[in-house]
Each structure stands twice: as structure tokens, then as C-alpha cells.
Design a protein around this motif. Sequence first.
Motif: not given
Length: 239
Positions: A119-121, A84-85, A18-22
Amino acid sequence: MRLLLIRHGQTPCNVSGELDTAMPGAPLTLLGRAQARAVPAALGHERITGIHASPLLRTQLTATPLAEARGLEVQIRPGLEEISAGTLEGRADPDAHHAYISCLVAWILGDLDRPMPGGPDGHDFLGRFDAAVQQIVQDHDPADTVAVFSHGAAIRVYTALRGGLDAVEAEQLEIMNTGAAVLENRTGGGWGVVAWHRDPLGGPSLEDRAAEDVTGESAEEVLDETAEDAGEGTPRRTP
């Protein structure tokens, strides 16, 4: 100055993919806590003068055993957090993995204008990570060795872009939980990579080979796997 960029210990999301970036992020697993406890002995030869961690829970939990062993405080540094994802956050499917890793590869190849979906660049990421590193540099003497606890994707991309690695080498990098990159100031400015520790600092026995660790596996491996899942004959190694 020497920067020890250390990835956090294993979390449940590193196991499930799972993408967990927060923030605040997942805690450590039992293995993750064992990986963290092994860090002080593994770094016993290093004269560490400062310990810094991202605002996410998992880096702070990983840094704590080292801080206790050295009698130092963990300094929380905004800017060191994971990439961030965006709208991919919380997903564990192959399409999300491919989209996330493809964006990281694009940045490594020089396309910093490409945004993460929702999200961001690359400019955003480099700007905030650079600012955090610069603040750490300002807070220490030039001869200091500093432990910086961060995240798999962030360490890999930052090391590739600021450590002088070529794109092919950077795409193949892996960093398991509590693996590390060692950066040193170059003469004339900038950073150079002097060591890359793929395995956990406590040794390969602390690696979970069954985990679906997207942000620790090489970009090449993730893109090959998602291509196979999609039934494509040619692996998607580039964005």
C-alpha cells in the motif's frame, strides 16, 4: 477555521476486527446508525457551515443525519478516506493488525518512507489528506466551523502529524465510532488540536466495548494485544 474531524459510526468490520479500507466499504450496524442519529444533538452548540465526507459509504451514512438537521448537503471529498491496508485488506488476524498499526506508528514517529504492505507510504497519505483539507479550507470562510467525516486511523495519524501532538501522546490516542478531533488554525499557519473526543459524540453509552475495533483503539493497546497473542514477554509498542 475549525475542523471537526468526526469518525464514522460502527460497521460490522469494526466489530469483527476486519481491516476494511477499500471502497465502497461496509455499511453501518444498528449501533452505528444510532451513533449517527445522536450526532446532530451532540453538535447542537456548533455553528456548522459545511459538511464533508470521504468517498466511503460509512462516512456518508454517518454524515446524513447532521446534514438533514442543518439543511446542508454532504460534500464528498476524495482524499479523506481511510489509510489503505494494502495487501492486509480483509484480514482480521493478529499479524495483520500488528503490521497495519506498526506502520501507522512508524509514520507518527517520522518514518514517512515506510510503506504499508502492498500500500501507500506516509507521504502518499499526508499528500492526499492535506489536499482534501486544503480544498475544504478554500471553499469556506476563515471563521467557519466545518464537519469532516473520516476514519479512525486517518484522523489519528493526521491529527498527530498536523496537529502538533508528540509521538507518545499520539500513540495512546483512542477514537471510538463517532468520536472526534477538533482542530483550529494557528496564528501563523498550521493546525492545533483544541479538543479530542474519545467517546461517541452521543456519549459513552453508545460505545461497544466488546468490539474488536482495531482502527479506533490506541496503537499501544493493539501492539500489546498482538504481542500477547504471539506469546512474547515484551509488548511490541514500537515498529
